[in-house]
Design a protein around this motif. Structure first.
Motif, PDB file in Angstrom:
ATOM      1  N   ASP A  67     -11.519  -0.391  -1.430  1.00 54.13           N
ATOM      2  CA  ASP A  67     -10.367  -0.162  -0.573  1.00 54.13           C
ATOM      3  C   ASP A  67      -9.295  -1.238  -0.729  1.00 54.13           C
ATOM      4  O   ASP A  67      -8.248  -1.176  -0.091  1.00 54.13           O
ATOM      5  N   GLU A  68      -9.540  -2.241  -1.596  1.00 53.50           N
ATOM      6  CA  GLU A  68      -8.542  -3.262  -1.895  1.00 53.50           C
ATOM      7  C   GLU A  68      -7.923  -3.060  -3.273  1.00 53.50           C
ATOM      8  O   GLU A  68      -7.063  -3.836  -3.686  1.00 53.50           O
ATOM      9  N   TYR A  69      -8.355  -2.018  -3.959  1.00 53.87           N
ATOM     10  CA  TYR A  69      -7.967  -1.859  -5.363  1.00 53.87           C
ATOM     11  C   TYR A  69      -6.455  -1.739  -5.537  1.00 53.87           C
ATOM     12  O   TYR A  69      -5.872  -2.324  -6.450  1.00 53.87           O
ATOM     13  N   GLY A  70      -5.803  -0.976  -4.662  1.00 57.86           N
ATOM     14  CA  GLY A  70      -4.358  -0.800  -4.800  1.00 57.86           C
ATOM     15  C   GLY A  70      -3.620  -2.132  -4.751  1.00 57.86           C
ATOM     16  O   GLY A  70      -2.706  -2.377  -5.532  1.00 57.86           O
ATOM     17  N   GLN A  71      -4.033  -3.008  -3.846  1.00 57.73           N
ATOM     18  CA  GLN A  71      -3.376  -4.302  -3.720  1.00 57.73           C
ATOM     19  C   GLN A  71      -3.649  -5.187  -4.932  1.00 57.73           C
ATOM     20  O   GLN A  71      -2.743  -5.851  -5.445  1.00 57.73           O
ATOM     21  N   TYR A  72      -4.901  -5.220  -5.395  1.00 58.50           N
ATOM     22  CA  TYR A  72      -5.236  -6.038  -6.560  1.00 58.50           C
ATOM     23  C   TYR A  72      -4.498  -5.549  -7.800  1.00 58.50           C
ATOM     24  O   TYR A  72      -3.961  -6.345  -8.576  1.00 58.50           O
ATOM     25  N   TYR A  73      -4.479  -4.234  -7.983  1.00 56.80           N
ATOM     26  CA  TYR A  73      -3.778  -3.662  -9.137  1.00 56.80           C
ATOM     27  C   TYR A  73      -2.290  -4.005  -9.075  1.00 56.80           C
ATOM     28  O   TYR A  73      -1.693  -4.445 -10.056  1.00 56.80           O
TER      29      TYR A  73
END
Length: 446
Positions: free
Chosen positions: A377-383
């Motif tokens: 659920d943090e992938y969008g921010q990390y990407y």
């Protein structure tokens, strides 16, 4: 949504670091799974379908979105060569190169904003608004005649709408896959290669028989159909993530993330520089316009195979391992085949699919490697955070390459790209080493 029971602190540490202390477990396979990354927590927090009709429909929708966006970007060198001989004949290659460079920059840099918006609101409205703006930008591109027209429509508007689409299409795959995420992301990324094959094959006869305006209207119609499929198929699954801003600089406190970001930036500098300038390079070597079209299509065909291969292999031997293998492959092809090409047309045609295979593998693995360093659920921010840095590399690659090619010649141009690739390889070696807590293990699945 099913949630697993929360483990105790001791159990969580054992899960996250199964290689520590006396709890080392040996596996008889060549690559044993040690992956000391926080992605493992996603297995504790959520369950993932790993397949099924809904999940594969999402992959299909992402495939179509990537086909219409990154697939067109993969053909941007053909636009640059066309503009140079038609509407923008009075401008240098370096000046014209800023138009696709700004497009790629917006595509990647705006992921800083789009990633957290996706985490918070899901994919529906991002995909819909991005699709409408993207098709409108192509319709307006058909009417462009001046430099600033192209910059505003293709560079800014198309790049902005592309960011809404690509970041969302790539991020949503992580809602449905964890164990098979490499394979699923690789399939979605094949859309870029299919676009890189089909758009040159379509544009070649269209440019010869029709005007620029009608050529772009045909491209807009194709993209409209692809965006429609994407809007129908893509659905989010995980609950919204309320916390987390547009960018979190604390990500760079993680050495794995920092080294991986440097590696991705260096590689994408080479990739987008090559895609943007190979048609121009082809003409400078005395090859025909036709050769430029063919090389782009063949390179993207090889890329399609690479994207499929890397996803399948990475789920078995590890994502960072796969990234390193394909970086070595691409560096060898660049220095062993592209560097000594000269005016040898046969070597040029041999180089194209081999370079495409390696580059396709790498570009599809980059988001998956980043996703391994965070929760689902943090992938969008990390990407988005990572690609905000990568965007600056892609923004300058075509203008720099366009200036270097006539100044230092084709050999120096390729040698420079080879050097940047070597930096990318070293950066991912460091990222892998950091993932193993600086204890090197050749057979670790990471």
């Amino acid at each position: 949504m099913a949630r697993d029971a929360n483990p105790t602190v001791g159990e969580e540490l054992t899960t996250l670091h199964p290689t520590l202390g006396s709890e080392v477990s040996q596996n008889l396979t060549l690559f044993h799974d040690v992956e000391p990354t926080t992605t493992s927590r996603s297995r504790l927090d959520y369950t993932f379908p790993e397949g099924g009709i809904k999940a594969w429909l999402v992959v299909t929708g992402s495939f179509c979105i990537i086909w219409g966006t990154f697939g067109l970007v993969s053909s941007v060198g053909l636009f640059q060569a066309y503009w140079k001989t038609h509407q923008l004949s009075n401008y240098s290659n370096g000046d014209i190169g800023w138009i696709p460079a700004v497009n790629i920059f917006f595509n990647l840099f705006l992921g800083v904003q789009v990633g957290p918006l996706f985490d918070r609101y899901g994919p529906k409205w991002l995909i819909l608004s991005g699709s409408l703006l993207y098709v409108v930008s192509l319709v307006l591109l058909a009417e462009c005649t001046r430099y600033w027209h192209f910059m505003l429509t293709y560079g800014v508007l198309n790049g902005f709408s592309g960011a809404l689409l690509t970041t969302t299409a790539l991020s949503v795959v992580a809602h449905w896959f964890e164990r098979k995420r490499g394979m699923a992301s690789g399939i979605a990324f094949v859309g870029s290669s299919i676009g890189g094959i089909t758009f040159p094959l379509i544009l070649k006869p269209v440019f010869q028989k029709l005007s620029w305006a009608w050529s772009m209207r045909i491209v807009a119609l194709i993209c409209l159909a692809l965006m429609a499929v994407g809007n129908i198929c893509i659905r989010g699954r995980l609950p919204p993530r309320k916390n987390g801003g547009a960018i979190d600089l604390r990500c760079f406190l993680d050495a794995r993330f920092s080294w991986a970001t440097v590696g991705v930036a260096c590689f994408e500098f080479v990739l987008f520089g090559a895609l943007g300038l190979i048609p121009t390079y082809s003409l400078s070597q005395g090859f025909s316009n036709q050769t430029g079209f063919n090389i782009i299509a063949i390179l993207n065909a090889g890329s399609a195979l690479g994207r499929s291969f890397s996803g399948y292999i990475s789920d078995r031997i590890g994502r960072f391992n796969t990234m390193l293998l394909t970086l070595v492959w691409t560096l060898v092809v660049t220095l062993g085949l592209w560097l000594p090409i000269g005016d040898n047309l046969v070597v040029f045609y041999v180089f194209a699919p081999l370079f495409g295979f390696g580059s396709g593998s790498i570009i599809s693995m980059a988001p998956v490697c980043l996703g391994q360093l965070c929760r689902a659920d943090e992938y969008g921010q990390y990407y988005g955070t990572s690609y905000s840095v990568v965007a600056f590399a892609t923004m300058v690659c075509i203008p720099i390459g366009g200036e270097l090619l006539p100044r230092i010649g084709a050999t120096g141009f390729v040698a420079f790209f080879g050097g940047v690739l070597a930096v990318a390889m070293v950066s991912f070696i460091m990222a892998r080493w950091a993932s193993l807590e600086y204890r090197w293990n050749w057979t670790a699945k990471i």
